[in-house]
Design a protein around this motif. Structure first.
Motif, PDB file in Angstrom:
ATOM      1  N   ASP A  18       5.773  -1.426   4.036  1.00 24.78           N
ATOM      2  CA  ASP A  18       6.608  -0.483   4.785  1.00 24.78           C
ATOM      3  C   ASP A  18       8.077  -0.627   4.402  1.00 24.78           C
ATOM      4  OD1 ASP A  18       6.460  -3.046   5.920  1.00 24.78           O
ATOM      5  OD2 ASP A  18       6.900  -2.325   7.934  1.00 24.78           O
TER       6      ASP A  18
ATOM      7  N   MET B 279       3.269   7.118  -3.581  1.00 23.93           N
ATOM      8  CA  MET B 279       4.432   7.627  -4.302  1.00 23.93           C
ATOM      9  C   MET B 279       3.965   8.351  -5.556  1.00 23.93           C
ATOM     10  SD  MET B 279       5.789   3.976  -5.731  1.00 23.93           S
ATOM     11  CE  MET B 279       4.599   2.704  -6.182  1.00 23.93           C
TER      12      MET B 279
ATOM     13  N   GLU C 104       9.061  -1.666   1.419  1.00 17.30           N
ATOM     14  CA  GLU C 104       9.123  -1.071   0.075  1.00 17.30           C
ATOM     15  C   GLU C 104       9.312   0.435   0.172  1.00 17.30           C
ATOM     16  OE1 GLU C 104       6.896  -2.866  -3.452  1.00 17.30           O
ATOM     17  OE2 GLU C 104       5.412  -2.809  -1.859  1.00 17.30           O
ATOM     18  N   TYR C 105       8.509   1.043   1.013  1.00 14.13           N
ATOM     19  CA  TYR C 105       8.592   2.498   1.163  1.00 14.13           C
ATOM     20  C   TYR C 105       9.984   2.910   1.647  1.00 14.13           C
ATOM     21  CZ  TYR C 105       7.600   7.211   2.818  1.00 14.13           C
ATOM     22  OH  TYR C 105       7.632   8.571   3.031  1.00 14.13           O
ATOM     23  N   ARG C 106      10.501   2.204   2.641  1.00 14.91           N
ATOM     24  CA  ARG C 106      11.778   2.585   3.220  1.00 14.91           C
ATOM     25  C   ARG C 106      12.915   2.479   2.203  1.00 14.91           C
ATOM     26  NH1 ARG C 106      15.292  -0.388   8.023  1.00 14.91           N
ATOM     27  NH2 ARG C 106      17.034   1.086   7.929  1.00 14.91           N
TER      28      ARG C 106
ATOM     29  N   LEU D 151       3.946   7.190   4.128  1.00 17.50           N
ATOM     30  CA  LEU D 151       3.617   5.846   4.587  1.00 17.50           C
ATOM     31  C   LEU D 151       2.561   5.985   5.674  1.00 17.50           C
ATOM     32  CD1 LEU D 151       4.202   2.742   4.829  1.00 17.50           C
ATOM     33  CD2 LEU D 151       5.891   3.353   6.581  1.00 17.50           C
TER      34      LEU D 151
ATOM     35  N   TYR E 116       1.277   2.931   1.319  1.00 10.86           N
ATOM     36  CA  TYR E 116       2.138   4.083   1.059  1.00 10.86           C
ATOM     37  C   TYR E 116       1.737   4.715  -0.267  1.00 10.86           C
ATOM     38  CZ  TYR E 116       5.041   1.259  -2.163  1.00 10.86           C
ATOM     39  OH  TYR E 116       5.500   0.473  -3.192  1.00 10.86           O
TER      40      TYR E 116
ATOM     41  N   MET F 184       8.930   8.858  -3.157  1.00 10.59           N
ATOM     42  CA  MET F 184       8.025   8.450  -2.080  1.00 10.59           C
ATOM     43  C   MET F 184       7.371   9.685  -1.442  1.00 10.59           C
ATOM     44  SD  MET F 184       8.135   5.146  -1.992  1.00 10.59           S
ATOM     45  CE  MET F 184       8.277   5.275  -3.785  1.00 10.59           C
TER      46      MET F 184
END
Length: 360
Positions: free
Chosen positions: A85, A121, A87-89, A107, A119, A104
């Protein structure tokens, strides 16, 4: 070329030794992504990507394009590890910045979809090279790749976290002190056998005054060549990936972590280094030249507390590998043979840390 999105090399999640719980339910994944990604269409294929021992990563091919799914592994996780999470942010926040990242898409925190949080991407076409000697590249290309890495790192540390919406991504100040405590705890939690040199390194880190930072930068946490995607036909970084250890902290951590790994042997270790390599003949910069280029780009005249940062970096990498090794022993690693092999590099790292301490 399909790219590797994990932070330990040569892992095949679908190969021999892969754990059964890593399998994905294609129908559930398709239903979630049709809902989350406009134009996704029908899921045509989902397959494991070669990568590391940390977060299992999969290539997804659909009517709407190619994507990459990255998920937490099953089993008991160490505190702060496998933070997909985060990483995604951070990659979502970096969209459009001077630091290139994949786009991205979504998530998913619902464990019913894939068993763990994940997530998705966009897939980025390009080359991922694990060997820092850059085999197959010309000397001029190698020089340009290393300069591009250096420029990417300097650009990252020059960003304003507040402007990116990441002011709360970590605590300002005290980065090395906190990280030292955290990785000592993580190491102790995954310890499998006595390692006297690492115990001595821990004692040194606890006794030495840690560098402080009042103006925290965004740090990647695992900055190295094989966490970058190079352009298919040029010595250029098109994506910096694997942000699971990213936070706000001291920029020296990224720089020391990358340079410290070059002290590893070029052959026979879980991570390839540059020890014994004729860098000038290959077109690779020596440590001093690389550090000078970074300081020039950042407008710095010195790098205080360099020894502490190098010792910490060597210890942290040893602690990371210890966690991988422990998961492999416990049967929770995507590729058990490779996870067990990671343990072979720990004695090398503890020796390098002891040598750095002794050189003080």
């Amino acid at each position: 070329m399909e790219h590797d999105l994990d932070h330990h090399p040569d892992h095949d999640p679908g190969g021999e030794g892969a754990a059964a719980p890593l399998a994905l339910d294609a129908r559930r994944i398709e239903a979630r992504l049709v809902e989350a990604i406009p134009g996704f269409g029908r899921l045509r294929r989902i397959a494991p990507l070669s990568g590391g021992q940390s977060n299992p990563t999969f290539l997804i091919e659909a009517d709407g394009g190619r994507f990459v799914l990255r998920r937490q592994p099953p089993g008991v996780l160490l505190k702060g590890a496998h933070a997909v999470d985060r990483e995604y942010r951070v990659m979502a926040a970096l969209a459009g910045s001077p630091v290139p990242v994949p786009r991205m898409r979504c998530l998913c925190t619902d464990p019913d979809v894939a068993g763990t949080m994940f997530y998705v991407m966009d897939h980025v076409a390009g080359r991922v090279v694990h060997d820092p000697r850059l085999p197959g590249f010309s000397p001029d290309e190698r020089t340009r790749v290393y300069d591009a890495m250096n420029a990417t790192l300097a650009a990252l540390h020059g960003l304003d976290p507040q402007a990116l919406g990441l002011a709360d991504f970590g605590r300002p100040g005290g980065y090395f002190a906190r990280q030292t405590r955290r990785w000592i705890e993580n190491y102790r939690a995954s310890e499998t056998e006595p390692r006297p040199l690492l115990d001595e390194t821990i004692a040194w880190l606890e006794a030495e005054p840690a560098p402080d930072d009042t103006a925290a930068a965004l740090v990647h946490g695992d900055f190295r060549l094989d966490n970058m995607i190079l352009a298919p036909d040029a010595p250029r970084v098109v994506a910096l990936i694997d942000w699971e250890l990213s936070t706000l902290g001291h920029p020296l951590a990224d720089l020391a972590y990358q340079v410290a790994q070059w002290r590893l042997p070029a052959e026979g270790a879980a991570f390839a280094g540059l020890d014994g390599v004729d860098r000038a003949a290959l077109g690779l910069p020596d440590d001093a030249a690389y550090l000078e280029a970074y300081m020039r780009r950042r407008g710095l005249s010195a790098l205080p507390h360099w020894r502490y940062a190098v010792v910490f970096s060597l210890f942290r990498l040893a602690a990371i590998l210890q966690g991988v090794y422990r998961r492999a022993r416990d049967g929770n690693a995507p590729n058990r043979p490779r996870g067990l092999a990671m343990g072979d590099s720990i004695p090398v790292l503890e020796r390098l840390a002891a040598e750095e301490i002794a050189a003080a």
